[in-house]
Design an enzyme around this catalytic site. Structure first.
Site, mmCIF file in Angstrom:
data_model
loop_
_atom_site.group_PDB
_atom_site.id
_atom_site.type_symbol
_atom_site.label_atom_id
_atom_site.label_comp_id
_atom_site.label_asym_id
_atom_site.label_seq_id
_atom_site.Cartn_x
_atom_site.Cartn_y
_atom_site.Cartn_z
ATOM 1 C CE1 TYR A 86 -3.126 -2.909 0.254
ATOM 2 C CE2 TYR A 86 -3.565 -2.351 2.537
ATOM 3 C CZ TYR A 86 -3.801 -3.137 1.435
ATOM 4 O OH TYR A 86 -4.731 -4.149 1.515
ATOM 5 C CB SER A 114 -13.937 -5.049 -1.519
ATOM 6 O OG SER A 114 -12.720 -4.542 -2.004
ATOM 7 N N GLY A 169 -17.111 1.283 -3.068
ATOM 8 C CA GLY A 169 -18.020 2.423 -3.024
ATOM 9 C C GLY A 169 -19.350 2.203 -3.702
ATOM 10 C CB THR A 177 -21.635 4.270 -0.540
ATOM 11 O OG1 THR A 177 -21.294 4.789 -1.841
ATOM 12 C CG2 THR A 177 -20.410 3.612 0.073
ATOM 13 N N GLY A 178 -24.063 3.606 -2.709
ATOM 14 C CA GLY A 178 -25.058 4.245 -3.558
ATOM 15 C C GLY A 178 -24.557 5.477 -4.273
#
Length: 344
Positions: free
Chosen positions: A53, A231, A236, A239-240
């Protein structure tokens, strides 16, 4: 906060795990410090990172996330309050040990010691193999074609890790992006050869990818090697915020659209829309419903959440207080029947 045992140990880890891969890419060090302060003060004692990362992985940002965490430890002197997980990468990138296998010998020694140095700590609580050295269908690949390549035998890997456990540099070990065959073989060798035992499997799990339930769920429950779900919000999508092909500025999809292809599948939007309607009907926050569904699975140890804003982080952590009724669970399962694992 809720807590569960890590594997068959006496270690209690929060069922929400603080994910860190955006630190050094989407988040600055100051923002990461704020997230760590808030998470720990709200009972999140389990943090996950990796030598690879920040993400998307680049040579220029390799190791940056571990360095940020190490700087926070140095500043706050709170290392002992955190159960810290990191990972050694499998073969993939030329800038990382020339793309070679990493799970034994000088490569493992280098990976571990460099992680310890960046993290400014003498030990790692959970050291995970980021993905197998052998050819497997991870990261959503289907259509398994058996193809042998060079990889370190599991017994040799466990033997090497045992040296560092005895030296006090590692407390426990775990797997990531692993298959049922791999997990069971590691566990059996641990029993037969009196070698260290894998305590967790960090694999993807979300409303858009419940493939863990097919084989690994039984392994997790019977063998006490729980899932650490990554994940859980499908980068994401759950989340909509990406509904109707809306990609807010600064979001993962807007920044790195070509990298995050695993959740752009033919039935993604249709499934997300049905989950969104369930939330509307039952007055639920979509993010929190998605995380809570993961948390309540019997095979789950902890759900790894990642946030780029404090608002997102607070909402994610508050998901532990959400209750999903039987009606909600039934409706979620109906969507899975219509669109089974649209993003495997």
């Amino acid at each position: 906060m809720n807590y569960k045992k890590l594997g068959n140990t006496d270690l209690d880890v929060s069922t929400i795990c603080l994910g860190t891969m955006t630190w050094g890419e989407q988040n600055t060090q100051d923002q990461a410090f704020e997230q760590m302060d808030f998470a720990l003060s709200n009972g999140v004692n389990f943090w996950d990172t990796a030598e690879l990362y920040a993400v998307p992985p680049r040579k220029e940002t390799y190791g940056d996330t571990e360095e940020i965490i190490g700087n926070w430890f140095e500043k706050t002197k709170k290392r002992k309050e955190v159960i810290l997980a990191t990972k050694v990468a499998g073969p993939a990138r030329d800038y990382l040990r020339n793309g070679e296998n990493s799970f034994t010998g000088p490569n493992l020694e280098s990976a571990l010691n460099n992680s310890l140095k960046r993290l400014k700590t003498d030990y790692i609580d959970l050291y995970q193999l980021h993905w197998p050295e052998r050819n497997v269908n991870n990261f959503g690949r289907l259509g398994y074609v058996h193809k042998e390549n060079d990889w370190n035998q599991f017994e040799d890997v466990l033997g090497e890790l045992d040296k560092y456990i005895k030296a006090g540099k590692i407390r426990y070990i775990g797997l990531s992006n692993e298959t049922p065959w791999g997990a069971l073989n590691y566990l059996q060798l641990s029993k037969d050869k009196n070698l260290p035992r894998m305590m967790s499997i960090q694999n993807p799990y979300s409303l858009l990818n419940r493939s863990y339930e097919v084989g690994l769920a039984e392994v997790s429950i019977r063998e006490k090697i729980g899932c650490l779900a990554y994940s859980p919000l499908a980068s994401g999508y759950l989340t909509g915020k990406y509904r109707n092909k809306n990609f807010p500025k600064g979001s993962r999809m807007e920044r790195d659209f070509d990298f995050w292809t695993r959740y752009r599948k033919p039935n993604t939007e249709a499934a997300v829309e049905l989950y969104f309607k369930i939330c509307e009907k039952h007055n639920l926050n979509m993010t929190q419903m998605s995380i809570k569904f993961c948390e309540i699975q019997e095979f789950m140890t902890s759900v790894i959440i990642g946030a780029t804003t404090m608002e997102q982080l607070k909402s994610d952590i508050e998901s532990v207080n959400v209750n999903l009724s039987n009606d909600v669970i039934e409706e979620i399962n109906q969507v899975q029947t219509i669109y089974p694992n649209p993003c495997p």
